[in-house]
Motif scaffolding. Structure first.
Motif, PDB file in Angstrom:
ATOM      1  N   PRO A  39       0.792  -1.238   0.000  1.00  0.00           N
ATOM      2  CA  PRO A  39       0.000   0.000   0.000  1.00  0.00           C
ATOM      3  C   PRO A  39       0.817   1.277   0.000  1.00  0.00           C
ATOM      4  O   PRO A  39       0.294   2.347  -0.298  1.00  0.00           O
ATOM      5  N   GLU A  40       2.107   1.194   0.329  1.00  0.00           N
ATOM      6  CA  GLU A  40       2.910   2.398   0.465  1.00  0.00           C
ATOM      7  C   GLU A  40       3.717   2.752  -0.778  1.00  0.00           C
ATOM      8  O   GLU A  40       4.298   3.832  -0.856  1.00  0.00           O
ATOM      9  N   MET A  41       3.782   1.874  -1.748  1.00  0.00           N
ATOM     10  CA  MET A  41       4.745   2.044  -2.831  1.00  0.00           C
ATOM     11  C   MET A  41       4.580   3.364  -3.580  1.00  0.00           C
ATOM     12  O   MET A  41       5.556   3.988  -3.993  1.00  0.00           O
ATOM     13  N   LYS A  42       3.360   3.817  -3.758  1.00  0.00           N
ATOM     14  CA  LYS A  42       3.152   5.066  -4.500  1.00  0.00           C
ATOM     15  C   LYS A  42       3.346   6.302  -3.625  1.00  0.00           C
ATOM     16  O   LYS A  42       3.406   7.409  -4.129  1.00  0.00           O
ATOM     17  N   ASP A  43       3.437   6.108  -2.308  1.00  0.00           N
ATOM     18  CA  ASP A  43       3.540   7.241  -1.389  1.00  0.00           C
ATOM     19  C   ASP A  43       4.920   7.391  -0.750  1.00  0.00           C
ATOM     20  O   ASP A  43       5.224   8.436  -0.179  1.00  0.00           O
ATOM     21  N   ARG A  44       5.739   6.345  -0.817  1.00  0.00           N
ATOM     22  CA  ARG A  44       7.036   6.362  -0.153  1.00  0.00           C
ATOM     23  C   ARG A  44       8.133   6.030  -1.146  1.00  0.00           C
ATOM     24  O   ARG A  44       7.985   5.104  -1.945  1.00  0.00           O
ATOM     25  N   PRO A  45       9.246   6.748  -1.074  1.00  0.00           N
ATOM     26  CA  PRO A  45      10.382   6.351  -1.900  1.00  0.00           C
ATOM     27  C   PRO A  45      10.991   5.061  -1.363  1.00  0.00           C
ATOM     28  O   PRO A  45      11.026   4.836  -0.154  1.00  0.00           O
ATOM     29  N   ILE A  46      11.436   4.218  -2.267  1.00  0.00           N
ATOM     30  CA  ILE A  46      12.134   2.997  -1.871  1.00  0.00           C
ATOM     31  C   ILE A  46      13.625   3.279  -1.912  1.00  0.00           C
ATOM     32  O   ILE A  46      14.178   3.565  -2.979  1.00  0.00           O
ATOM     33  N   ILE A  47      14.277   3.221  -0.771  1.00  0.00           N
ATOM     34  CA  ILE A  47      15.687   3.567  -0.670  1.00  0.00           C
ATOM     35  C   ILE A  47      16.498   2.316  -0.368  1.00  0.00           C
ATOM     36  O   ILE A  47      16.284   1.660   0.656  1.00  0.00           O
ATOM     37  N   THR A  48      17.412   1.989  -1.243  1.00  0.00           N
ATOM     38  CA  THR A  48      18.292   0.843  -1.061  1.00  0.00           C
ATOM     39  C   THR A  48      19.727   1.345  -0.936  1.00  0.00           C
ATOM     40  O   THR A  48      20.248   1.948  -1.869  1.00  0.00           O
ATOM     41  N   PRO A  49      20.376   1.134   0.226  1.00  0.00           N
ATOM     42  CA  PRO A  49      21.769   1.562   0.381  1.00  0.00           C
ATOM     43  C   PRO A  49      22.655   0.960  -0.700  1.00  0.00           C
ATOM     44  O   PRO A  49      22.453  -0.180  -1.127  1.00  0.00           O
ATOM     45  N   LEU A  50      23.634   1.720  -1.149  1.00  0.00           N
ATOM     46  CA  LEU A  50      24.505   1.262  -2.235  1.00  0.00           C
ATOM     47  C   LEU A  50      25.350   0.069  -1.836  1.00  0.00           C
ATOM     48  O   LEU A  50      25.823  -0.668  -2.694  1.00  0.00           O
ATOM     49  N   ASP A  51      25.535  -0.149  -0.510  1.00  0.00           N
ATOM     50  CA  ASP A  51      26.293  -1.329  -0.100  1.00  0.00           C
ATOM     51  C   ASP A  51      25.437  -2.584  -0.128  1.00  0.00           C
ATOM     52  O   ASP A  51      25.927  -3.695   0.081  1.00  0.00           O
ATOM     53  N   GLY A  52      24.122  -2.399  -0.371  1.00  0.00           N
ATOM     54  CA  GLY A  52      23.224  -3.542  -0.528  1.00  0.00           C
ATOM     55  C   GLY A  52      22.908  -4.279   0.744  1.00  0.00           C
ATOM     56  O   GLY A  52      22.305  -5.350   0.720  1.00  0.00           O
TER      57      GLY A  52
END
Length: 203
Positions: A181-194
């Protein structure tokens, strides 16, 4: 370089990038499982069948919502404001919310919200009877494992027709699709170190 040749090369590059972008997503047939799931979910919401709806939602999203709500209550400026927040859920202490599963919290939250609205029974019944759901399209982000559904709904009260347009996203978990439910309202942030993935609070 000759201007005409430069323009040609730029056009070719832009065309290639556009093609590459499109290749990561693809439209899906109407009989894809997510098409029926989104209809089931929206029907449950209108019928206030919260237990069934909870099982269609991504567990991590429900858990995050529960933790955020509890954190807000804990940081209330005064004890009276904290108590007022707890009373909205029909509980006396924060630990009553903390001991709930994310699904149980979702059910309690939705029931509390509709209790505050206090809609007339005949209005709720009319909305349920007139609900129409049309899935306008389904698209898959293949490299991410997401499916996005664009949906048009229509329902009537005793005096009006209400039409809404929704974008609802699905994530594959095992053999099942669940709604995020949050995908359109929240940015998905993935650290570059994975190492981990974090979805921060919506602003």
């Amino acid at each position: 370089m000759h201007p005409a040749r430069l323009v040609a090369r730029l056009s070719l590059a832009i065309g290639f990038l556009a093609f590459a972008g499109v290749s990561h997503s693809a439209p899906l047939p109407a009989d894809h499982p997510c098409g029926e799931l989104v209809k089931k979910y929206l029907t449950c919401v209108v019928n206030q069948e919260w237990k069934t709806a909870a099982n269609l939602l991504q567990a991590s999203s429900l858990e995050r919502k529960q933790k955020e709500t509890i954190a807000i209550i804990k940081t209330a400026p005064t004890m009276s404001e904290e108590q007022a927040m707890l009373e909205r859920f029909g509980v006396k202490e924060i630990r009553d919310l903390e001991k709930l599963s994310p699904q149980e919290f979702y059910i309690l939250d939705r029931e509390a919200w509709h209790k505050r609205i206090n809609a007339a029974a005949e209005v709720t019944k009319r909305k349920q009877e007139t609900l129409k759901i049309e899935v306008l399209g389904l698209v898959e982000e293949k490299d991410k494992g997401y499916v996005h559904a664009t949906v048009r709904t229509s329902q009537e009260t005793l005096t009006d027709r209400i039409e809404e347009l929704f974008l609802i996203s699905f994530v594959k978990q095992g053999d099942s699709w669940t709604i995020s439910p949050e995908m359109k309202d929240r940015p998905i942030i993935t650290p570059l170190d994975g190492k981990s993935e974090e979805t921060p609070k919506a602003k």
